[in-house]
Design an enzyme around this catalytic site. Structure first.
Site, PDB file in Angstrom:
ATOM      1  CE  LYS A 209      95.839  71.063 104.543  1.00 37.85           C
ATOM      2  NZ  LYS A 209      95.012  71.155 103.328  1.00 37.85           N
TER       3      LYS A 209
ATOM      4  CD  GLU B 238     104.591  57.281 103.116  1.00 37.02           C
ATOM      5  OE1 GLU B 238     105.302  57.187 102.086  1.00 37.02           O
ATOM      6  OE2 GLU B 238     104.574  56.417 104.001  1.00 37.02           O
TER       7      GLU B 238
ATOM      8  CB  CYS C 103     103.977  59.468  95.395  1.00 32.98           C
ATOM      9  SG  CYS C 103     102.992  58.186  96.165  1.00 32.98           S
TER      10      CYS C 103
ATOM     11  CD  GLU D 299     106.330  63.760  92.472  1.00 30.19           C
ATOM     12  OE1 GLU D 299     106.344  64.746  93.231  1.00 30.19           O
ATOM     13  OE2 GLU D 299     105.915  62.646  92.816  1.00 30.19           O
TER      14      GLU D 299
HETATM   15  P1  NAD Z   1     101.446  69.658  98.585  1.00 31.00           P
HETATM   16  O1  NAD Z   1     102.668  69.416  99.385  1.00 31.00           O
HETATM   17  O2  NAD Z   1     101.290  70.956  97.907  1.00 31.00           O
HETATM   18  O3  NAD Z   1     100.147  69.512  99.517  1.00 31.00           O
HETATM   19  C1  NAD Z   1      99.887  68.363 100.283  1.00 31.00           C
HETATM   20  C2  NAD Z   1      99.056  68.763 101.468  1.00 31.00           C
HETATM   21  O4  NAD Z   1      99.833  69.637 102.287  1.00 31.00           O
HETATM   22  C3  NAD Z   1      97.786  69.538 101.113  1.00 31.00           C
HETATM   23  O5  NAD Z   1      96.762  69.163 101.999  1.00 31.00           O
HETATM   24  C4  NAD Z   1      98.203  70.989 101.356  1.00 31.00           C
HETATM   25  O6  NAD Z   1      97.126  71.829 101.664  1.00 31.00           O
HETATM   26  C5  NAD Z   1      99.134  70.835 102.537  1.00 31.00           C
HETATM   27  N1  NAD Z   1     100.082  71.921 102.709  1.00 31.00           N
HETATM   28  C6  NAD Z   1     100.559  72.777 101.766  1.00 31.00           C
HETATM   29  N2  NAD Z   1     101.423  73.669 102.342  1.00 31.00           N
HETATM   30  C7  NAD Z   1     101.494  73.362 103.653  1.00 31.00           C
HETATM   31  C8  NAD Z   1     102.202  73.894 104.759  1.00 31.00           C
HETATM   32  N3  NAD Z   1     103.017  74.946 104.630  1.00 31.00           N
HETATM   33  N4  NAD Z   1     102.052  73.318 105.963  1.00 31.00           N
HETATM   34  C9  NAD Z   1     101.250  72.257 106.125  1.00 31.00           C
HETATM   35  N5  NAD Z   1     100.533  71.700 105.117  1.00 31.00           N
HETATM   36  C10 NAD Z   1     100.654  72.243 103.885  1.00 31.00           C
HETATM   37  O7  NAD Z   1     101.342  68.440  97.601  1.00 31.00           O
HETATM   38  P2  NAD Z   1     100.232  68.198  96.512  1.00 31.00           P
HETATM   39  O8  NAD Z   1     100.571  69.018  95.340  1.00 31.00           O
HETATM   40  O9  NAD Z   1      98.872  68.358  97.112  1.00 31.00           O
HETATM   41  O10 NAD Z   1     100.406  66.635  96.220  1.00 31.00           O
HETATM   42  C11 NAD Z   1     101.297  66.170  95.292  1.00 31.00           C
HETATM   43  C12 NAD Z   1     102.541  65.659  95.960  1.00 31.00           C
HETATM   44  O11 NAD Z   1     102.239  64.630  96.905  1.00 31.00           O
HETATM   45  C13 NAD Z   1     103.491  65.009  94.973  1.00 31.00           C
HETATM   46  O12 NAD Z   1     104.798  65.453  95.199  1.00 31.00           O
HETATM   47  C14 NAD Z   1     103.375  63.522  95.290  1.00 31.00           C
HETATM   48  O13 NAD Z   1     104.470  62.772  94.931  1.00 31.00           O
HETATM   49  C15 NAD Z   1     103.135  63.533  96.744  1.00 31.00           C
HETATM   50  N6  NAD Z   1     102.520  62.267  97.169  1.00 31.00           N
HETATM   51  C16 NAD Z   1     103.262  61.368  97.878  1.00 31.00           C
HETATM   52  C17 NAD Z   1     102.709  60.153  98.261  1.00 31.00           C
HETATM   53  C18 NAD Z   1     103.500  59.128  99.021  1.00 31.00           C
HETATM   54  O14 NAD Z   1     102.887  58.244  99.605  1.00 31.00           O
HETATM   55  N7  NAD Z   1     104.814  59.200  99.059  1.00 31.00           N
HETATM   56  C19 NAD Z   1     101.414  59.855  97.919  1.00 31.00           C
HETATM   57  C20 NAD Z   1     100.698  60.786  97.181  1.00 31.00           C
HETATM   58  C21 NAD Z   1     101.259  62.005  96.819  1.00 31.00           C
END
Ligand code: NAD
Length: 505
Positions: free
Chosen positions: A190, A265, A299, A399
């Protein structure tokens, strides 16, 4: 791509023409079962780029069924043949590099020079690395007692679900799918509802280079529907999630029904420490890259700049000059160094943190607002922002995930380490010093998954990537990822052992 204008009519039109607007299930691009669609907007001006099929629960179930059907043949295929398909995909990504880069830029706001010269090559390199890995990742033979042969197979898990965010959609396809597919798993991914376009194009390239139907399935849609169903799905063996810590917790909760494996992650609050013996010019440049690359939406971003008091003023003078000179603008222009944030919602969240910083007594040293250029007024732009704060302030703990760096100071190595480790996150950190003994000592002491010495934000498909604490668990990349996408199966063979009977009859 012409050297002057990346958005020549051809590049732009070709990328937009290439948009695939449906779900990819069982080797075909299909509508959502309930016919729903979602709009994809440009972060540059919020114009509509595309309307694509919005997956739902039924579509996830269809995709999982297809991945299950594809699993036996895919997992039993010679590993070298699986690898060859990944190698062909890497070549295809390079061959379509200009188009993929433009698609990524239009969808995410990454400056085109980053998409073209960082995201696309890194994506191809990652698929190539795992293509080469497929037939080199071996099991082992354990030296057990005489008469027995004990060997350990690394077996694929089965169907894996992968949920990725919007900050590096193209690269994350390769980080997630590369090891999963090399190890013999099949995948339902997804992408973020905000940035699905490059993922769908990669799916099409996979089909063209000959991946069998059902091995990879892409279901764009929202987290609370598609993501939630993937996390709870009883026939998915592992869920790999990249995203926020709050959503990571929900994934763990949803996954417990069938006790599937979970890899997380999550977020970070990268400490970037500059000691008083550092090469200041290199540290200034590297620290700007650490936070402002990809508008700080990373991140591993170096979002806490921790400076030794003796060099803080001279460092900041140069750092602020560089920050104010960063060229913010239309991401399709080759000269642009920082584009817009990826969505209006996220831009607003970042802007809110500027108020949070001020409310807690922080000082805005640079940025803190949208650019004045009227050509950027409709987009999700924020100027590169530097804030002076206390280590306990929210902007030093939470963050922000934007072009927003919090400056803190220290007087001793111990103090630097204690400030650096004083968040609940533990992902990437950097340090700048000429003293190698100090560098190694600090690197051991920094709580996290990655530490860069006199550098920042290097990644390589061979080097493990992941965090500790609120930054998650499990590792992407390298042999670690292959372990995380396989199960160890221990096989015992009685070769010629004389085992006394357990029951005397
Ligand atoms: P998010 O958690 O809102 O969304 C990430 C993904 O999860 C999206 O595809 C979203 O649609 C999905 N999602 C949202 N709610 C969900 C649920 N209840 N069940 C299942 N899936 C769900 O995060 P974001 O705002 O899209 O991304 C930013 C975050 O990602 C930041 O906190 C960043 O640090 C983190 N990030 C971490 C890494 C790493 O490798 N550690 C890399 C990139 C980004």
């Amino acid at each position: 791509m012409s050297a002057q204008d990346a958005r020549g009519p051809n590049e732009h039109e070709e990328a937009v023409r290439g948009i695939r607007d449906k779900l990819y299930i069982d080797g075909a691009f299909v509508d959502a079962a309930d016919g729903r669609t979602l709009d994809v907007l440009s972060p540059h001006d919020n114009a509509l780029i595309a309307t694509i099929a919005e997956g739902g629960v039924e579509d996830v179930d269809r995709a999982v069924a297809a991945a299950e059907r594809a699993f036996p043949a895919w997992s039993e295929m010679a590993a070298a043949d699986r690898g060859l398909l990944l190698l062909k995909l890497a070549d295809a990504i390079e061959a379509h590099g200009d188009e993929l880069a433009m698609l990524e830029t239009i969808d995410t706001g990454h400056p085109i020079r980053d998409s073209r010269f960082i995201d696309v090559p890194r994506t191809a390199a990652c698929f190539r690395y795992f293509g080469g890995m497929a037939d080199k990742f071996q099991g082992s033979v354990v030296p057990v007692e005489a008469g027995f042969l004990n060997y350990v197979l690394r077996a694929p898990i089965g169907v894996v679900g992968q949920i990725v965010p919007w900050n590096f959609p193209l690269m994350f396809v390769s980080w997630n799918m590369g090891p999963a597919l090399a190890a013999g798993n099949t995948v339902v991914m997804k992408p973020s509802e905000i940035t699905p376009l490059s993922t769908l194009r990669v799916a099409e390239l996979m089909s063209e280079v000959g991946f069998p139907n059902g091995v990879v399935n892409i279901v764009p849609g929202y987290g609370h529907t598609v993501g939630q169903r993937l996390a709870e799905h009883p026939r998915i063996g592992k869920i790999a999630f990249t995203g926020s810590t709050a959503t990571g917790r929900r994934i763990v909760e949803a996954s417990k029904g069938n006790l599937k494996r979970v890899q997380l992650e999550l977020g970070g609050k990268g400490a970037n420490i500059v000691f008083d013996d550092a090469n200041i010019v290199a540290a200034v440049n590297g620290s700007a890259w650490a936070i402002f690359h990809n508008q700080g939406q990373a991140c591993i971003a170096g979002s806490r700049l921790i400076l030794h008091k003796r060099i803080a003023d001279s460092f900041l003078e140069k750092f602020l000059t560089l920050t104010r000179s960063i060229k913010v603008g239309d991401p399709c222009e080759l000269t642009t160094e920082m584009g817009p944030l990826t969505s209006t919602l996220h831009r607003d969240r970042v802007v809110d943190y500027i108020k949070v910083a001020k409310d807690q007594g922080g000082t805005i040293l640079a940025g803190g607002m949208a650019p004045a250029d009227p050509a950027l007024a409709k987009g999700c732009y924020v100027l590169p922002t530097v804030v002076c704060a206390k280590p306990t302030d929210r902007v030093a703990q939470e963050e922000v995930f934007g072009p927003f760096v919090t400056v803190l100071t220290f007087e001793s190595d111990e103090e630097a380490l204690s400030i650096a480790n004083a968040t609940e996150y533990g992902l990437g950190a950097g340090l700048w010093t000429a003293d190698l003994a100090r560098a190694h000592k600090m690197a051991r002491g920094l709580r996290g998954g990655i530490c860069w010495i006199n550098s920042y934000k290097r990644v390589n498909p061979g080097s493990p990537f992941g965090g500790v604490g609120k930054s998650g668990y499990g590792r992407e990349m390298g042999f670690e990822a292959m372990h995380d996408y396989t199960e160890a199966r221990s096989i015992w063979v009685n070769v010629d052992a004389q085992v006394p009977p357990f029951y005397k009859r």
